[in-house]
Design a protein around this motif. Structure first.
Motif, mmCIF file in Angstrom:
data_model
loop_
_atom_site.group_PDB
_atom_site.id
_atom_site.type_symbol
_atom_site.label_atom_id
_atom_site.label_comp_id
_atom_site.label_asym_id
_atom_site.label_seq_id
_atom_site.Cartn_x
_atom_site.Cartn_y
_atom_site.Cartn_z
ATOM 1 N N THR A 147 8.918 -36.929 4.569
ATOM 2 C CA THR A 147 8.293 -36.547 3.306
ATOM 3 C C THR A 147 7.878 -35.087 3.393
ATOM 4 O O THR A 147 7.024 -34.720 4.193
ATOM 5 C CB THR A 147 7.069 -37.428 3.019
ATOM 6 O OG1 THR A 147 7.481 -38.795 2.990
ATOM 7 C CG2 THR A 147 6.465 -37.066 1.681
ATOM 8 N N ILE A 175 0.312 -33.898 3.052
ATOM 9 C CA ILE A 175 -0.347 -35.094 2.541
ATOM 10 C C ILE A 175 -1.709 -35.238 3.204
ATOM 11 O O ILE A 175 -1.821 -35.208 4.437
ATOM 12 C CB ILE A 175 0.495 -36.359 2.819
ATOM 13 C CG1 ILE A 175 1.840 -36.276 2.087
ATOM 14 C CG2 ILE A 175 -0.255 -37.613 2.392
ATOM 15 C CD1 ILE A 175 2.804 -37.376 2.457
ATOM 16 N N LEU A 176 -2.744 -35.343 2.381
ATOM 17 C CA LEU A 176 -4.093 -35.664 2.843
ATOM 18 C C LEU A 176 -4.347 -37.094 2.405
ATOM 19 O O LEU A 176 -4.556 -37.373 1.228
ATOM 20 C CB LEU A 176 -5.111 -34.700 2.228
ATOM 21 C CG LEU A 176 -4.801 -33.207 2.388
ATOM 22 C CD1 LEU A 176 -5.849 -32.365 1.684
ATOM 23 C CD2 LEU A 176 -4.677 -32.818 3.850
ATOM 24 N N ASP A 177 -4.274 -38.009 3.365
ATOM 25 C CA ASP A 177 -4.331 -39.442 3.078
ATOM 26 C C ASP A 177 -5.721 -39.975 3.393
ATOM 27 O O ASP A 177 -6.073 -40.177 4.547
ATOM 28 C CB ASP A 177 -3.272 -40.172 3.914
ATOM 29 C CG ASP A 177 -3.219 -41.667 3.642
ATOM 30 O OD1 ASP A 177 -3.864 -42.123 2.676
ATOM 31 O OD2 ASP A 177 -2.537 -42.377 4.401
ATOM 32 N N THR A 178 -6.525 -40.170 2.353
ATOM 33 C CA THR A 178 -7.893 -40.684 2.484
ATOM 34 C C THR A 178 -8.648 -39.893 3.544
ATOM 35 O O THR A 178 -9.247 -40.439 4.463
ATOM 36 C CB THR A 178 -7.898 -42.186 2.834
ATOM 37 O OG1 THR A 178 -6.847 -42.839 2.132
ATOM 38 C CG2 THR A 178 -9.232 -42.827 2.458
ATOM 39 N N SER A 221 -7.986 -37.421 -1.330
ATOM 40 C CA SER A 221 -6.589 -37.752 -1.079
ATOM 41 C C SER A 221 -5.741 -36.875 -1.983
ATOM 42 O O SER A 221 -6.077 -36.678 -3.157
ATOM 43 C CB SER A 221 -6.302 -39.227 -1.370
ATOM 44 O OG SER A 221 -6.940 -40.068 -0.429
ATOM 45 N N ARG A 278 -1.437 -35.033 -2.368
ATOM 46 C CA ARG A 278 -0.129 -34.640 -1.847
ATOM 47 C C ARG A 278 0.254 -33.318 -2.487
ATOM 48 O O ARG A 278 0.268 -33.201 -3.712
ATOM 49 C CB ARG A 278 0.949 -35.677 -2.137
ATOM 50 C CG ARG A 278 2.320 -35.220 -1.629
ATOM 51 C CD ARG A 278 3.432 -36.217 -1.879
ATOM 52 N NE ARG A 278 4.680 -35.697 -1.328
ATOM 53 C CZ ARG A 278 5.557 -34.939 -1.991
ATOM 54 N NH1 ARG A 278 5.317 -34.632 -3.260
ATOM 55 N NH2 ARG A 278 6.649 -34.485 -1.406
ATOM 56 N N GLY A 297 -8.895 -40.491 8.391
ATOM 57 C CA GLY A 297 -7.762 -40.405 7.487
ATOM 58 C C GLY A 297 -6.611 -39.693 8.172
ATOM 59 O O GLY A 297 -6.659 -39.390 9.371
ATOM 60 N N ARG A 298 -5.566 -39.413 7.419
ATOM 61 C CA ARG A 298 -4.366 -38.803 7.991
ATOM 62 C C ARG A 298 -4.061 -37.475 7.305
ATOM 63 O O ARG A 298 -4.241 -37.326 6.094
ATOM 64 C CB ARG A 298 -3.166 -39.749 7.842
ATOM 65 C CG ARG A 298 -3.326 -41.040 8.589
ATOM 66 C CD ARG A 298 -2.202 -42.023 8.229
ATOM 67 N NE ARG A 298 -0.926 -41.597 8.784
ATOM 68 C CZ ARG A 298 0.194 -41.456 8.082
ATOM 69 N NH1 ARG A 298 0.194 -41.669 6.770
ATOM 70 N NH2 ARG A 298 1.318 -41.092 8.673
ATOM 71 N N ASP A 305 2.468 -36.237 11.614
ATOM 72 C CA ASP A 305 1.024 -36.482 11.631
ATOM 73 C C ASP A 305 0.373 -35.456 12.552
ATOM 74 O O ASP A 305 0.741 -35.332 13.731
ATOM 75 C CB ASP A 305 0.745 -37.910 12.127
ATOM 76 C CG ASP A 305 -0.677 -38.352 11.836
ATOM 77 O OD1 ASP A 305 -1.590 -37.495 11.873
ATOM 78 O OD2 ASP A 305 -0.892 -39.552 11.590
#
Length: 208
Positions: free
Chosen positions: A2, A6-9, A23, A25, A61-62, A69
């Motif tokens: 991808t 991306i900031l995932d939570t 969160s 993208r 989060g990720r 990652d």
């Protein structure tokens, strides 16, 4: 894979106190602007992305950049460029020396690469200049190009335009965003200035 950032939570705590949570993208070439008053946690988000959070802060989060990652990676392995309000040029190096610092190891003709970089920002012949002799706008351009020469995969902007006068501010906005788009870099801008957000385009997220 991808593409983009991306900031995932993503949640950042100071001690046991939640400081900021978001969160998002950011696609390649797009800009996410994060706005809010001083002390709300805008710069802390950037520190989490670069891996430079100060002791006492915790991040959950990720953070994923182009499918990778970033958790646990040291700052130098994250391939994230950042510009600050203070341009942070090395005073003991010439303009060319500052740009050389950004070049990847193994660049075949560093002198030619520096000359080309200076031409791109309208500063031909400045390689031997002392950074102390540069104007504010020239310092900003050198700092931008030094960062771009390091071939980042994402660009973070920590109020880099706020120290410039109105005319230079507009010029630097245009230069930064044009070069980020040309290189297809996802960009996160933190600012308290609505003009910066308008110039950036893209999504705007308000904290506080």
């Amino acid at each position: 894979m991808t593409a983009g950032l991306i900031l995932d939570t993503l949640t950042i705590h100071l001690g046991n106190r939640p400081l900021v949570s978001l969160s998002a993208r950011i696609a390649p070439g797009a800009v996410l602007t994060v706005m809010g008053p001083s002390g709300i946690g805008k710069s802390t988000i950037l520190a989490a992305i670069t891996g430079t959070l100060a002791p006492g802060f915790r991040c959950r989060g990720r953070i994923v950049l182009n499918g990778r990652d970033l958790a646990g990676l040291p700052p130098q392995d994250r391939h994230v460029g950042i510009l600050f309000q203070d341009h942070l040029l090395f005073p003991h190096l010439s303009v060319g020396g500052n740009l050389s610092f950004g070049l990847p190891p193994g660049t075949p003709d560093r002198k030619a690469a520096i000359a080309q970089a200076l031409a791109e920002i309208g500063m031909d012949g400045f390689a031997g200049r002392d950074p102390a002799t540069l104007s504010g706008g020239q310092k900003a351009r050198v700092a931008l190009m030094r960062m771009l020469l390091s071939e980042p995969q994402a660009l973070l902007l920590d109020e880099p335009f706020s120290g410039l006068d109105a005319d230079l501010r507009g010029q630097m906005r245009d230069m930064v965003f044009e070069r980020a788009r040309a290189r297809n870099l996802p960009v996160v801008l933190v600012t308290h200035d609505a003009e910066d957000a308008r110039a950036a385009g893209g999504e705007v997220m308000s904290l506080g």
